[in-house]
Motif scaffolding. Structure first.
Motif, PDB file in Angstrom:
ATOM      1  N   GLY A 141       0.807  -1.209   0.000  1.00  0.00           N
ATOM      2  CA  GLY A 141       0.000   0.000   0.000  1.00  0.00           C
ATOM      3  C   GLY A 141       0.842   1.260   0.000  1.00  0.00           C
ATOM      4  N   TYR A 142       1.896   1.287   0.803  1.00  0.00           N
ATOM      5  CA  TYR A 142       2.786   2.454   0.828  1.00  0.00           C
ATOM      6  C   TYR A 142       3.452   2.659  -0.526  1.00  0.00           C
ATOM      7  CZ  TYR A 142       2.472   1.689   5.914  1.00  0.00           C
ATOM      8  OH  TYR A 142       2.028   1.491   7.192  1.00  0.00           O
ATOM      9  N   ARG A 143       3.857   1.564  -1.140  1.00  0.00           N
ATOM     10  CA  ARG A 143       4.603   1.657  -2.406  1.00  0.00           C
ATOM     11  C   ARG A 143       3.693   1.899  -3.605  1.00  0.00           C
ATOM     12  NH1 ARG A 143       8.890  -3.155  -2.632  1.00  0.00           N
ATOM     13  NH2 ARG A 143       9.804  -1.753  -4.173  1.00  0.00           N
ATOM     14  N   SER A 144       2.384   1.877  -3.378  1.00  0.00           N
ATOM     15  CA  SER A 144       1.440   2.162  -4.467  1.00  0.00           C
ATOM     16  C   SER A 144       1.279   3.655  -4.717  1.00  0.00           C
ATOM     17  CB  SER A 144       0.070   1.547  -4.147  1.00  0.00           C
ATOM     18  OG  SER A 144      -0.543   2.229  -3.061  1.00  0.00           O
ATOM     19  N   VAL A 145       1.796   4.470  -3.806  1.00  0.00           N
ATOM     20  CA  VAL A 145       1.698   5.923  -3.952  1.00  0.00           C
ATOM     21  C   VAL A 145       2.521   6.367  -5.155  1.00  0.00           C
ATOM     22  CG1 VAL A 145       2.170   8.151  -2.861  1.00  0.00           C
ATOM     23  CG2 VAL A 145       1.337   6.233  -1.484  1.00  0.00           C
ATOM     24  N   GLY A 146       1.920   7.225  -5.993  1.00  0.00           N
ATOM     25  CA  GLY A 146       2.591   7.676  -7.208  1.00  0.00           C
ATOM     26  C   GLY A 146       3.723   8.653  -6.937  1.00  0.00           C
ATOM     27  N   ALA A 147       4.652   8.725  -7.874  1.00  0.00           N
ATOM     28  CA  ALA A 147       5.805   9.624  -7.742  1.00  0.00           C
ATOM     29  C   ALA A 147       5.366  11.088  -7.727  1.00  0.00           C
ATOM     30  CB  ALA A 147       6.787   9.371  -8.880  1.00  0.00           C
ATOM     31  N   ASP A 148       4.332  11.426  -8.495  1.00  0.00           N
ATOM     32  CA  ASP A 148       3.850  12.807  -8.538  1.00  0.00           C
ATOM     33  C   ASP A 148       3.332  13.255  -7.172  1.00  0.00           C
ATOM     34  OD1 ASP A 148       4.494  12.956 -11.201  1.00  0.00           O
ATOM     35  OD2 ASP A 148       2.461  12.477 -11.894  1.00  0.00           O
ATOM     36  N   GLU A 149       2.619  12.358  -6.493  1.00  0.00           N
ATOM     37  CA  GLU A 149       2.094  12.699  -5.174  1.00  0.00           C
ATOM     38  C   GLU A 149       3.217  12.889  -4.168  1.00  0.00           C
ATOM     39  OE1 GLU A 149      -0.236   9.105  -5.423  1.00  0.00           O
ATOM     40  OE2 GLU A 149      -2.056  10.269  -4.964  1.00  0.00           O
ATOM     41  N   LEU A 150       4.225  12.019  -4.237  1.00  0.00           N
ATOM     42  CA  LEU A 150       5.375  12.151  -3.335  1.00  0.00           C
ATOM     43  C   LEU A 150       6.145  13.443  -3.603  1.00  0.00           C
ATOM     44  CD1 LEU A 150       6.738   8.480  -3.274  1.00  0.00           C
ATOM     45  CD2 LEU A 150       5.724   9.728  -1.369  1.00  0.00           C
ATOM     46  N   ASN A 151       6.327  13.760  -4.874  1.00  0.00           N
ATOM     47  CA  ASN A 151       7.032  15.000  -5.217  1.00  0.00           C
ATOM     48  C   ASN A 151       6.269  16.231  -4.730  1.00  0.00           C
ATOM     49  OD1 ASN A 151       9.179  13.683  -6.464  1.00  0.00           O
ATOM     50  ND2 ASN A 151       8.155  13.640  -8.461  1.00  0.00           N
ATOM     51  N   LEU A 152       4.949  16.164  -4.782  1.00  0.00           N
ATOM     52  CA  LEU A 152       4.131  17.275  -4.294  1.00  0.00           C
ATOM     53  C   LEU A 152       4.347  17.484  -2.799  1.00  0.00           C
ATOM     54  CD1 LEU A 152       1.920  19.413  -4.633  1.00  0.00           C
ATOM     55  CD2 LEU A 152       0.226  17.589  -4.290  1.00  0.00           C
ATOM     56  N   PHE A 153       4.361  16.389  -2.050  1.00  0.00           N
ATOM     57  CA  PHE A 153       4.571  16.503  -0.608  1.00  0.00           C
ATOM     58  C   PHE A 153       5.986  17.005  -0.303  1.00  0.00           C
ATOM     59  CE2 PHE A 153       0.564  14.662   0.018  1.00  0.00           C
ATOM     60  CZ  PHE A 153       0.259  14.611   1.370  1.00  0.00           C
ATOM     61  N   ARG A 154       6.970  16.568  -1.091  1.00  0.00           N
ATOM     62  CA  ARG A 154       8.340  17.041  -0.874  1.00  0.00           C
ATOM     63  C   ARG A 154       8.449  18.534  -1.173  1.00  0.00           C
ATOM     64  NH1 ARG A 154       9.887  12.172  -3.950  1.00  0.00           N
ATOM     65  NH2 ARG A 154      10.396  10.500  -2.470  1.00  0.00           N
ATOM     66  N   SER A 155       7.769  18.973  -2.237  1.00  0.00           N
ATOM     67  CA  SER A 155       7.817  20.393  -2.587  1.00  0.00           C
ATOM     68  C   SER A 155       7.162  21.272  -1.531  1.00  0.00           C
ATOM     69  CB  SER A 155       7.135  20.625  -3.940  1.00  0.00           C
ATOM     70  OG  SER A 155       5.735  20.380  -3.849  1.00  0.00           O
ATOM     71  N   MET A 156       6.233  20.675  -0.768  1.00  0.00           N
ATOM     72  CA  MET A 156       5.559  21.409   0.305  1.00  0.00           C
ATOM     73  C   MET A 156       6.292  21.256   1.637  1.00  0.00           C
ATOM     74  SD  MET A 156       1.629  20.422  -0.717  1.00  0.00           S
ATOM     75  CE  MET A 156       0.905  21.419   0.577  1.00  0.00           C
ATOM     76  N   LYS A 157       7.508  20.665   1.589  1.00  0.00           N
ATOM     77  CA  LYS A 157       8.345  20.481   2.778  1.00  0.00           C
ATOM     78  C   LYS A 157       7.656  19.633   3.862  1.00  0.00           C
ATOM     79  CE  LYS A 157      11.324  23.274   0.880  1.00  0.00           C
ATOM     80  NZ  LYS A 157      12.565  22.722   0.249  1.00  0.00           N
ATOM     81  N   ALA A 158       6.903  18.635   3.429  1.00  0.00           N
ATOM     82  CA  ALA A 158       6.223  17.771   4.394  1.00  0.00           C
ATOM     83  C   ALA A 158       7.244  16.887   5.107  1.00  0.00           C
ATOM     84  CB  ALA A 158       5.189  16.899   3.689  1.00  0.00           C
TER      85      ALA A 158
END
Length: 251
Positions: A141-158
């Motif tokens: 389930g964790y690894r099903s998260v898309g790269a775009d979603e992860l990049n969005l969270f990284r760009s928001m300094k999550a």
């Protein structure tokens, strides 16, 4: 309500047909009832021993519940650690696979020898049974998260906590409930297997006693009860899934 009843009738029509044929075979004398009791004899045995079965079922369900809760907690922790570290995942994954290759009935006697005849070895066996499907389900389930979603969270300094709290864990909920359905069936069976080898209460203890006295109708009664309880637990998980993931079922 009528729609639900008709759906249930379609789902279990084959089961009902098997029971009717089974009853007819015994009724016509094609199979002696001392070798294979009829469904009606099993129902009678269940009614006659209902109070005793309910008492033993209470202990088995308690063991399965405690072991499942501990297994879920450990699975959440380990799955996150495996998701965070590739090296840790590669070193731990073979151990998880090895755990699944060892039959439950082979581990149970050792746990009884090491931990005694109380509830502790039974809970440990349940934890070992539910641990693998839940950990793998959560990890997928964790690894099903898309790269775009992860990049969005990284760009928001999550932070890592925020990423898991608001992205990865919600995304893994579908996988979580799928794994939980499998884990609950394993949990109940493992609890019963552990009770076969010793103890004072539980459906496994009851099965051992009636088997030694060749009360096959009571044996089948407890087998049917275990199957029924497993179906009820899975139905509860499905109900909980629909309540917590209403957005998914509305799509």
């Amino acid at each position: 309500m009528s729609v639900s009843l008709s759906r249930l009738a379609r789902q279990y029509s084959l089961v009902l047909l098997i029971l009717l044929v089974w009853q007819a075979v015994i009724g016509m004398g094609l199979m002696p009832d001392y070798l294979l009791p009829s469904p009606w004899q099993i129902v009678q045995a269940f009614i006659d021993d209902f109070a005793l079965l309910a008492m033993h079922a209470k202990y088995t369900l308690a063991t399965a519940f405690i072991g499942t809760m501990i297994g879920l907690l450990l699975s959440f922790v380990l799955s996150i650690l495996m998701d965070l570290s590739r090296g840790f995942r590669q070193s731990v994954y073979p151990v998880l696979l090895l755990n699944q290759t060892i039959p439950t009935i082979a581990i149970a006697p050792l746990l009884v020898i090491w931990l005694g005849y109380g509830i502790t070895p039974k809970i440990v066996l349940v934890v070992l049974s539910v641990f693998f499907p839940m950990t793998i389900a959560l990890l997928d389930g964790y690894r099903s998260v898309g790269a775009d979603e992860l990049n969005l969270f990284r760009s928001m300094k999550a932070t890592t906590y925020q990423t898991y709290r608001h992205l990865k864990i919600p995304s893994a909920m579908g996988y979580f409930f799928t794994g939980l359905k499998v884990a609950l069936s394993y949990a109940l069976i493992s609890a019963v297997v552990a009770e076969w080898l010793g103890g004072y209460h539980g459906l496994g203890v009851y099965m051992t006693r009636v088997r030694k006295s060749y009360e096959l109708d009571n044996m089948f009664a407890v087998i049917f009860l275990i199957s029924f309880l497993t179906l009820v637990l899975i139905a509860l998980v499905k109900w909980l899934e629909k309540r917590l993931m209403a957005y998914k079922f509305q799509q």
